[in-house]
Design an enzyme around this catalytic site. Structure first.
Site, PDB file in Angstrom:
ATOM      1  N   PHE A   1       0.807  -1.221   0.000  1.00  0.00           N
ATOM      2  CA  PHE A   1       0.000   0.000   0.000  1.00  0.00           C
ATOM      3  C   PHE A   1       0.839   1.270   0.000  1.00  0.00           C
ATOM      4  O   PHE A   1       0.311   2.365  -0.034  1.00  0.00           O
ATOM      5  CB  PHE A   1      -0.910   0.003   1.237  1.00  0.00           C
ATOM      6  CG  PHE A   1      -1.908  -1.107   1.222  1.00  0.00           C
ATOM      7  CD1 PHE A   1      -3.097  -0.972   0.499  1.00  0.00           C
ATOM      8  CD2 PHE A   1      -1.680  -2.285   1.902  1.00  0.00           C
ATOM      9  CE1 PHE A   1      -4.022  -2.000   0.483  1.00  0.00           C
ATOM     10  CE2 PHE A   1      -2.599  -3.304   1.893  1.00  0.00           C
ATOM     11  CZ  PHE A   1      -3.784  -3.181   1.170  1.00  0.00           C
TER      12      PHE A   1
ATOM     13  N   GLU B   1       5.021   3.093   1.035  1.00  0.00           N
ATOM     14  CA  GLU B   1       6.373   2.897   1.572  1.00  0.00           C
ATOM     15  C   GLU B   1       6.362   2.379   3.011  1.00  0.00           C
ATOM     16  O   GLU B   1       5.400   2.608   3.749  1.00  0.00           O
ATOM     17  CB  GLU B   1       7.098   4.242   1.590  1.00  0.00           C
ATOM     18  CG  GLU B   1       7.558   4.693   0.227  1.00  0.00           C
ATOM     19  CD  GLU B   1       8.039   6.131   0.270  1.00  0.00           C
ATOM     20  OE1 GLU B   1       7.731   6.837   1.239  1.00  0.00           O
ATOM     21  OE2 GLU B   1       8.738   6.519  -0.680  1.00  0.00           O
TER      22      GLU B   1
ATOM     23  N   GLU C   1      15.338  -4.383  13.557  1.00  0.00           N
ATOM     24  CA  GLU C   1      16.588  -3.893  12.961  1.00  0.00           C
ATOM     25  C   GLU C   1      17.134  -4.770  11.844  1.00  0.00           C
ATOM     26  O   GLU C   1      17.725  -4.274  10.879  1.00  0.00           O
ATOM     27  CB  GLU C   1      17.690  -3.769  14.036  1.00  0.00           C
ATOM     28  CG  GLU C   1      17.458  -2.694  15.067  1.00  0.00           C
ATOM     29  CD  GLU C   1      16.527  -3.138  16.185  1.00  0.00           C
ATOM     30  OE1 GLU C   1      15.907  -4.207  16.052  1.00  0.00           O
ATOM     31  OE2 GLU C   1      16.407  -2.407  17.184  1.00  0.00           O
TER      32      GLU C   1
ATOM     33  N   ASP D   1       0.291 -17.391   5.299  1.00  0.00           N
ATOM     34  CA  ASP D   1       1.449 -16.999   4.487  1.00  0.00           C
ATOM     35  C   ASP D   1       2.707 -17.011   5.349  1.00  0.00           C
ATOM     36  O   ASP D   1       3.528 -16.101   5.300  1.00  0.00           O
ATOM     37  CB  ASP D   1       1.234 -15.610   3.882  1.00  0.00           C
ATOM     38  CG  ASP D   1       2.232 -15.329   2.754  1.00  0.00           C
ATOM     39  OD1 ASP D   1       2.948 -16.255   2.326  1.00  0.00           O
ATOM     40  OD2 ASP D   1       2.289 -14.165   2.305  1.00  0.00           O
TER      41      ASP D   1
ATOM     42  N   ARG E   1      10.221 -14.851   4.576  1.00  0.00           N
ATOM     43  CA  ARG E   1      10.149 -13.437   4.189  1.00  0.00           C
ATOM     44  C   ARG E   1       9.171 -12.668   5.060  1.00  0.00           C
ATOM     45  O   ARG E   1       9.192 -11.444   5.101  1.00  0.00           O
ATOM     46  CB  ARG E   1       9.769 -13.324   2.706  1.00  0.00           C
ATOM     47  CG  ARG E   1       8.410 -13.860   2.401  1.00  0.00           C
ATOM     48  CD  ARG E   1       7.991 -13.791   0.949  1.00  0.00           C
ATOM     49  NE  ARG E   1       6.766 -14.581   0.792  1.00  0.00           N
ATOM     50  CZ  ARG E   1       6.721 -15.875   0.614  1.00  0.00           C
ATOM     51  NH1 ARG E   1       7.847 -16.548   0.517  1.00  0.00           N
ATOM     52  NH2 ARG E   1       5.582 -16.536   0.540  1.00  0.00           N
TER      53      ARG E   1
HETATM   54  P1  AMP Z   1       5.583  -5.559   4.427  1.00  0.00           P
HETATM   55  O1  AMP Z   1       4.713  -4.664   3.680  1.00  0.00           O
HETATM   56  O2  AMP Z   1       5.121  -5.799   5.824  1.00  0.00           O
HETATM   57  O3  AMP Z   1       5.906  -6.834   3.708  1.00  0.00           O
HETATM   58  O4  AMP Z   1       6.995  -4.789   4.572  1.00  0.00           O
HETATM   59  C1  AMP Z   1       7.844  -4.548   3.476  1.00  0.00           C
HETATM   60  C2  AMP Z   1       9.308  -4.565   3.957  1.00  0.00           C
HETATM   61  O5  AMP Z   1       9.508  -3.514   4.902  1.00  0.00           O
HETATM   62  C3  AMP Z   1       9.670  -5.830   4.687  1.00  0.00           C
HETATM   63  O6  AMP Z   1      10.124  -6.819   3.817  1.00  0.00           O
HETATM   64  C4  AMP Z   1      10.771  -5.369   5.616  1.00  0.00           C
HETATM   65  O7  AMP Z   1      11.996  -5.341   4.925  1.00  0.00           O
HETATM   66  C5  AMP Z   1      10.373  -3.952   5.932  1.00  0.00           C
HETATM   67  N1  AMP Z   1       9.642  -3.932   7.205  1.00  0.00           N
HETATM   68  C6  AMP Z   1       8.308  -4.077   7.406  1.00  0.00           C
HETATM   69  N2  AMP Z   1       8.020  -3.996   8.705  1.00  0.00           N
HETATM   70  C7  AMP Z   1       9.187  -3.789   9.346  1.00  0.00           C
HETATM   71  C8  AMP Z   1       9.545  -3.592  10.713  1.00  0.00           C
HETATM   72  N3  AMP Z   1       8.636  -3.631  11.664  1.00  0.00           N
HETATM   73  N4  AMP Z   1      10.827  -3.392  11.001  1.00  0.00           N
HETATM   74  C9  AMP Z   1      11.736  -3.379  10.043  1.00  0.00           C
HETATM   75  N5  AMP Z   1      11.484  -3.541   8.748  1.00  0.00           N
HETATM   76  C10 AMP Z   1      10.202  -3.739   8.393  1.00  0.00           C
END
Ligand code: AMP
Length: 983
Positions: A636, A638, A707, A750, A754
């Site tokens: 959705f 960044e 992190e 899922d 990843r």
């Molecule tokens: P998502 O939309 O949840 O799949 O997030 C996309 C990418 O953002 C993930 O693959 C992570 O690399 C990064 N990401 C999402 N949530 C977090 C978080 N809580 N802390 C650190 N990186 C995150």
């Protein structure tokens, strides 16, 4: 009688006269007398005068040669004696007499009478005196007969004419000699003889060098006994075992025993000890050869018995001299900590550089920290903390620290040490982690009873600390068959529970929730409502006091399974009347074992999805958020990292997902549904929702910041760097999170590496709860024949075939995650197409064990991939299995894929680095090896894992393959050396 027929021609003598100077007797014979080499008269005595006669003949060099002849064949009664001078025996107990002579055949002499003889006698007389008994008065008894000598060959006149030589050689020996010398006597009784030469000798064993020992020239024994001779080691050799040999009567050496070996710094070359060249050394006399200095050491001089370590490298006292010089290890990885009130477990990864040694141990230093007027001060814990198995010299990278104070920050520094750390003057490198123990909960319960209510009051933890978020009171009716629990929550430390039955016993328990999670329950208290319809105010003395102290223990994570408020509208929630801050939930779960079970509520069950967001997610004022940088892209919009500072709370690091502009209402709902779901969970292995921003744009979801990002990327980045136990720790975390979700009746659909996030302490947390994500978001999802999008490789066959998503299908996915974790982020089924994967699974194919995978772990995976979903284990069982393995790591030793343990040994006969790399299918590293100067096979023998890292061989599997092959090269070399020694 004329002797013309004895020596008709001097030419005859030429043929058998041994050449002067060229006389070549065996070197084990020492000549005492040789008539041929006498220059003047032999001076032998003959009697009577007309008997033996000395004749001087010339040899081919015109050198006169003495012979004795007699040929009185025509007269009877001959008794002619010839006697040598005293032949000193020079210590020999046995001497040999070699006689060369010619003898005429009586038949060949015309007219000789029958008294003609064809033999002569040889005698000896042993004496210390130079004056022998006179021949004139000779008595045969004074002489001992050696033998009667007959000719093997006699010669005739015709033979002489043909110049055919018939020379006889006879050897006799005389043993048991004791006096200074012997006289030999030759008795002729009427034969025609020429004594061409008489040689007297004894035998000895000549000086010999064998097994680096010298055996002196030795005279043989008098009889047939052997003479035992001790050897002496040659120069620069030392005795390994006393050396001995036996000198036989024949003058031969027999039965060598013992050996000398070259002393350290020298090696045997051509039977002697030669010094080692510079750059080489020999540490022990037992080593056969000088060998090249091991890595990180050198020898500048000859004769080195050890090589000196390069600067910064050391050799421990117990290190063999053949071992490479080593250095202290680098710092260990940052510890992952798990803590409860009084205990902390720390687990860390081994140092990247072990210093070239295998004896790395760890020491943990503990300091207790406190903050005084904003300044943090840490002091050593002293003996107040207990370390298990111990504090220093830990063989494994983990420790359990107990007997800590609650709610106290400790600083733990972990140090990796090896056998040379104490030799290095450089300061040690420590890895430090700060851990704060959680709140201990001591609850004091008091009671006040009426007909239908009971009032409880308790002393919670020190309220001035202000970090008790709420108390949870659980109660049930004691004698009821189905013990339905009621859970009440309050922020106060008093609660009146009403609506109770008169005269009925209830069982109560209380626990506190702090920022560190839930504490343990205090002990149970049984209270009975009164029978009277009046308020009974309990005598203060009746107040029951129960002090419940919370046991420490590393099982806190399990105990922290949260049980907190959800919206009453959807799950029987009713407001408690007693306290505006109290909330009450009623669960009808029948025979639940633990109070606090509850079910996840699907946001779609809300008529107004916004209400679900309001119920489960805290609205955050955007002014409290500071966005710092973009870290990823979600479906959705960044994903950024940033800071969140809520009023009267400390600032925390957060991840911020925002909804991009131009969204539809449906997209907004889907976006926020993730927050509504996440907000219902509270577990250390589930990503925590901090809140949402919905009142201004962009709409945002704020979660805790992880992190190390997603697990698959993280593992690929750190390929091969973790211990199996660390990988197991991550899997245990995921399993704990999933167990929690399954108990909440939430099916993830899922679960994949990843979608697991990893924080700086290597804690893994399950994430990705978006409602649409299974359909749209996941790049690994593929459309099925029914039109839905499914991550085929991670999904159970029944879920692919007919959308049967259950916790059992999550278990299947968990098995795939296990495989991903153990293989460090390998893609399941590699590049197989989705269709092929579906087909293969249907036909019974299952992923093989990844490299270095313990058998038990692969078996657990296979259990998760049972076709029949009811045959798969539950998450609780997986947790129990993983805990058992963590407690007994020896179970992890048998590896499923032993071919990785035994890589093909290098082809026999490889002689270059290139051939070797090719033989183990690692030729891609040829240039790296030659570029770094490894040009001979010898030079790679001491390459270590860290050397490989520096060469650019970073993949763990490749490192292992190369190192195992180097090991077998070393073994081969060792065997060859052994063979040399034996030879
Ligand atoms: P998502 O939309 O949840 O799949 O997030 C996309 C990418 O953002 C993930 O693959 C992570 O690399 C990064 N990401 C999402 N949530 C977090 C978080 N809580 N802390 C650190 N990186 C995150």
């Amino acid at each position: 009688m004329a002797l013309y027929w004895i020596y008709p021609s001097i030419f005859i003598l030429y043929a058998f006269r041994p050449c002067q100077g060229l006389r070549n007797y065996p070197d084990n014979e020492v000549t005492l007398l040789d008539s041929v080499s006498a220059l003047g008269d032999l001076g032998w005595e003959a009697y009577p005068a007309e008997g033996w006669e000395e004749i001087s003949v010339m040899d081919e060099r015109n050198t006169p040669m003495r012979t004795y002849q007699v040929c009185n064949v025509m007269e009877a009664s001959q008794n002619n004696w010839l006697r040598t001078g005293l032949i000193p025996r020079h210590g020999a107990q046995r001497i040999y007499v070699e006689i060369k002579f010619t003898l005429r055949d009586c038949n060949s002499l015309p007219g000789v009478p029958g008294t003609c003889k064809e033999t002569f006698n040889v005698y000896y007389h042993e004496s210390n005196s130079d004056t022998p008994p006179p021949l004139r008065h000779l008595r045969e008894s004074q002489y001992i007969k050696i033998d009667t000598i007959a000719a093997d060959e006699s010669f005739t006149q015709t033979d002489v004419g043909d110049r055919v030589m018939k020379l006889n050689t006879e050897v006799r020996d005389i043993g048991g000699l004791t006096k200074r010398g012997v006289y030999l006597a030759f008795q002729d009784l009427g034969a025609c003889i020429a004594l061409v030469s008489v040689r007297v000798f004894y035998k000895r064993c000549p000086l010999a060098v064998l097994n680096l020992a010298r055996f002196a020239d030795t005279v043989t024994g008098g009889d047939s006994a052997l003479v035992e001779v001790r050897g002496t080691c040659l120069e620069d050799a030392e005795e390994l075992e006393p050396t001995r040999m036996f000198c036989s009567a024949d003058g031969g050496w027999l039965v060598p025993i013992g050996r000398c070996v070259c002393r350290p710094g020298f090696e045997e070359v051509d039977g002697r000890c030669q010094p080692c060249r510079s750059g080489f050394y020999k540490a022990s006399a037992m080593d056969a050869y000088c060998v090249k200095c091991p890595p990180h050491s050198y020898s500048h001089q000859d004769k080195a018995s050890e090589c000196v370590c390069e600067r910064g490298f050391y050799r421990a006292e117990t290190d063999p001299r053949s071992m490479a010089c080593t250095r202290p290890p680098s710092a260990p990885g940052t510890p992952i900590s798990t803590s409860n009130e009084t205990a902390v477990t720390l687990e860390w990864s081994p140092p990247r550089d072990s210093g070239g040694r295998g004896d790395v141990t760890y020491s943990v230093h503990c300091r207790k920290c406190s903050s005084e007027s904003g300044v943090e001060r840490c002091t050593p814990c002293g003996g107040s903390a207990h370390f298990s198995p111990r504090q220093f010299g830990l063989p494994l990278p983990r420790v359990l620290v107990t007997e800590l104070l609650t709610r106290t920050t400790y600083s733990f520094s972990v140090e990796a040490l090896n056998g040379v750390s104490h030799l290095s003057p450089s300061p040690r490198t420590l890895t430090t982690v700060n851990v704060t123990t959680s709140q201990a909960v001591s609850v004091v319960l008091k009671e006040r009873r009426s007909k239908d209510s009971i009032t409880l009051a308790w002393h919670g933890p020190d309220s001035s600390e202000g970090n008790v978020l709420e108390y949870e009171v659980t109660y049930y009716e004691k004698n009821q068959q189905d013990q339905n629990y009621t859970v009440l929550k309050t922020k106060a430390n008093v609660m009146t529970v009403d609506g109770l039955k008169p005269g009925t016993t209830y069982v109560f328990r209380v626990r506190a929730r702090t920022e560190g999670g839930h504490g343990n329950y205090g002990g149970e208290i049984e209270l009975e409502t009164s029978h009277e319809d009046m308020l009974a105010v309990g005598d203060p003395n009746q107040f029951t006091i129960l002090l419940a102290s919370v046991a420490g223990g590393i099982v806190l994570l399990v105990l922290l399974v949260a049980c907190f408020v959800v919206s009453g509208r959807h799950c029987g929630y009713i407001k408690a009347k007693q306290d505006p801050e109290e909330e009450k939930m009623q669960f009808q779960h029948g025979r639940v074992s633990l109070p606090g079970s509850r079910t996840y509520i699907h946001p779609h069950t809300y008529e107004d999805p916004n209400q679900a967001v309001r119920d489960f997610a805290q609205e955050i004022d955007v002014s409290n958020i500071r966005i710092e940088r973009v870290i990823g892209a979600g479906e959705f919009g960044e994903v950024c990292s940033g800071r969140l500072r809520l009023p009267s709370k400390r600032e925390i690091h957060v991840a911020i997902k925002s909804l991009k502009a131009g969204y539809t209402e449906q997209q907004r709902r889907d976006f926020l549904s993730e927050a509504s779901i996440m907000g219902q969970f509270e577990h250390p292995n589930i990503i925590r929702l901090e809140g949402v921003v919905t009142r201004c744009k962009p709409v945002m979801i704020i979660t805790e910041y992880m992190e190390n990002g997603s697990l698959d990327t993280f593992l690929k980045k750190h390929d091969g760097q973790f211990t199996v136990l660390q990988l197991l720790g991550m899997l245990r975390g995921i399993s704990a999170g999933m167990q929690y979700l399954s108990e909440m009746n939430y099916v993830h659909r899922d679960l994949a590496a990843r979608n697991i996030l990893v924080n700086s302490n290597l804690v893994s947390k399950v994430s990705d709860f978006g409602l649409s994500r299974v359909l749209e978001d996941d790049p690994d999802a593929a459309y099925t024949t029914r039109g839905g999008k499914i991550p085929i490789r991670w999904t159970a066959p029944e879920a692919i075939a007919y959308r049967k998503f259950t916790s059992a299908s999550d278990i299947w996915s968990y098995g795939i995650v296990m495989w991903e974790v153990i293989s460090y982020g390998e893609r399941p089924y590699w590049e197989m197409s989705n269709q092929d994967v579906i087909k293969a699974i249907d036909e019974g194919y299952r992923l093989p064990a990844p490299m270095d995978c313990p058998v038990v772990m692969h078996q657990l995976m296979l259990d998760c991939w049972e076709k029949n979903r009811s045959d798969r284990p539950k998450f609780g069982q997986i947790m129990a299995t993983l805990d058992r393995l963590i407690r007994s790591p020896s179970c992890l030793k048998p590896l499923a894929n032993s071919s990785w343990e035994e890589p093909p040994s290098p082809e026999a006969g490889v002689s270059t680095v290139e051939d070797w790399l090719e033989s183990i299918k690692m030729s891609q590293y040829k240039e790296q090896f030659s570029g770094a100067g490894y040009v001979t096979l010898d030079s790679v023998l001491y390459v270590s894992a860290s050397d490989l890292g520096k060469l650019g061989v970073s993949l763990a599997g490749h490192q292992k393959k190369i190192l195992t092959s180097i090991q077998s090269l070393q073994d081969q070399q060792h065997q060859q050396q052994q063979t040399h020694v034996q030879v």
